[in-house]
Scaffold this motif. Structure first.
Motif, short mmCIF file in Angstrom:
data_model
loop_
_atom_site.label_atom_id
_atom_site.label_comp_id
_atom_site.label_asym_id
_atom_site.label_seq_id
_atom_site.Cartn_x
_atom_site.Cartn_y
_atom_site.Cartn_z
N ARG A 1 -3.95 44.13 -10.24
CA ARG A 1 -5.23 44.83 -10.38
C ARG A 1 -5.04 46.26 -10.88
N LEU B 1 -10.11 47.72 -7.18
CA LEU B 1 -9.64 48.09 -8.50
C LEU B 1 -9.74 49.61 -8.71
N CYS C 1 -7.27 50.90 -11.86
CA CYS C 1 -7.15 50.06 -13.05
C CYS C 1 -7.32 50.85 -14.34
#
Length: 431
Positions: free
Chosen positions: A143, A393, A396
């Motif tokens: 992720r 996330l 990311c």
């Protein structure tokens, strides 16, 4: 609804919305139009450009004011604009256009391809490409990369991390596909679905039921034929097999009627599946642990690399919003244009900003977020309520609001956004 379930036809909003839906297509060109000039987006200072690159690499979350009165003097705005133009690519060959790859033979014809006749060089290129591909997949599973694209001469693959597009597991969408590719995937044990084909069949079944009701009410000849849609429809005899001819025995004519052989039965079963080859309905969706099997399948897939023509021996193009092993930092090309347009009663100034791709899904949202405060009323022309899954996330590389948008369940189906308009920070769009 997720891509693995039937999709409803996209609906155009009747009133402005605070957010527009995620568009998972890659666009080659976006034209932004506004009543305010875009000159502030050109000729960035060296320090502003460097700061934009640094903000991208460090995944810096930028907060812009609600409205910028003088964009040319707003360093934060210009740095954020540069940050929104960055993407990563492998391989990177400055003299070759590596996106799009489908139908690119004419554009690549006559370009220098020193590896075309050198098998050793081709093996090195593929080995290096496999390392980059695996690196991206590992980032995705961790992720740390929200999504990435694999663009070959035959098809494209979109890998998405768990939490995006309303799915709690990683997904991969492949389009367009052929029966040969799907059979090869099945033979490798890769489980997949054809969501757009399933949606098409569901819609036809519904239309058929409605037509039957109309015929019942109006008499023979009423209603419309399902086949008028021009798409392959499932056949009622697709499930016939060697054991389905017992009715011949009941009539006592089993020895007088020639039964179709196994090959004929198989061809009949495959007829409708072949009809969707190279069409939007041929999109394949892979979920969960099957995406890892797909990774290994693609690395060894012979059809992934062309064996003849201008793209012979050239590995697929990898496109990502974040850095990965072997990836090269690239920036979208942007230029502003001004002019005058005829309107009732005279002329008015028209300002536009052209951004040339590949414009990845997150970039449209990032650019809209940056241009809104600067232009106050912006419109973009793009050429080719459910709760979201809130994934973990945070690292990311995308802005949290962009992640929220990409986390929403897809609603565009086979369509993509062609026109997006923002007024008073609310959006309307056309697909």
């Amino acid at each position: 609804q997720d891509l693995h379930s039937p999709l409803a036809a996209p609906k155009v909003p009747s009133s402005p919305r605070q957010e527009f839906p995620a568009d998972w297509s890659i666009k080659t060109r976006i034209l932004f139009m506004s009543s305010q000039p875009f000159t502030w987006a050109e000729h960035l200072k060296a320090q502003e450009e460097a700061q934009g690159f640094a903000q991208h690499c460090r995944a810096t979350e930028t907060t812009l004011p609600q409205s910028v009165q003088e964009p040319r003097l707003c360093t934060e705005l210009r740095c954020a604009f540069q940050q929104s133009l960055v993407y990563w690519q492998h391989p990177s060959l400055p003299w070759l256009p590596l996106f799009p790859r489908v139908g690119a033979d004419r554009r690549m014809a006559g370009k220098a391809c020193p590896w075309a006749q050198d098998e050793a060089v081709q093996q090195v290129l593929m080995s290096d490409w496999s390392v980059s591909f695996t690196s991206l997949y590992n980032l995705l599973r961790a992720r740390l990369c929200p999504y990435f694209y694999v663009c070959s001469a035959q098809f494209s693959v979109l890998f998405r991390a768990a939490g995006l597009a309303g799915s709690d597991v990683p997904t991969a969408a492949i389009a367009p596909t052929t029966r040969g590719l799907r059979e090869a995937m099945r033979s490798e044990g890769i489980e997949f679905s054809l969501p757009l084909l399933e949606e098409s069949r569901t819609r036809k079944q519904k239309n058929s039921e409605e037509s039957l009701e109309t015929e019942t009410a109006d008499g023979p000849g009423g209603g419309s034929s399902v086949e008028d849609a021009g798409e392959p429809a499932p056949s009622d005899d697709d499930d016939d097999d060697d054991g389905s001819f017992s009715w011949l025995e009941e009539m006592g004519v089993q020895d007088k009627v020639k039964k179709p052989d196994t090959i004929s039965i198989q061809l009949r079963k495959e007829k409708h599946e072949v009809q969707v080859d190279h069409r939007p309905e041929s999109l394949v969706l892979v979920r969960g642990s099957n995406t890892f099997t797909l990774l290994n399948f693609l690395i060894s897939c012979r059809s992934l690399v062309a064996v003849a023509g201008p793209q012979a021996g050239l590995p697929p193009t990898l496109l990502s919003p974040v850095a990965f092993r072997g990836g090269t930092m690239q920036t979208l090309k942007a230029r502003s244009v001004s002019g005058r347009a005829r309107v009732p009663g005279g002329f008015e100034d028209v300002f536009s900003l052209e951004v040339l791709g590949p414009v990845l899904p997150h970039a449209l949202h990032a650019l809209a977020r940056v241009l809104g405060p600067a232009q106050r009323n912006a419109r973009s022309v793009c050429v080719p309520s459910q709760e979201a899954v809130h994934p973990d996330l945070p690292a990311c590389g995308l802005h949290p609001k962009t992640v929220d948008q990409l986390s929403q369940c897809p609603t565009l189906g086979k369509s993509s956004i062609r026109l997006l308009e923002m007024k008073d920070y609310a959006y309307t769009w056309k697909a």
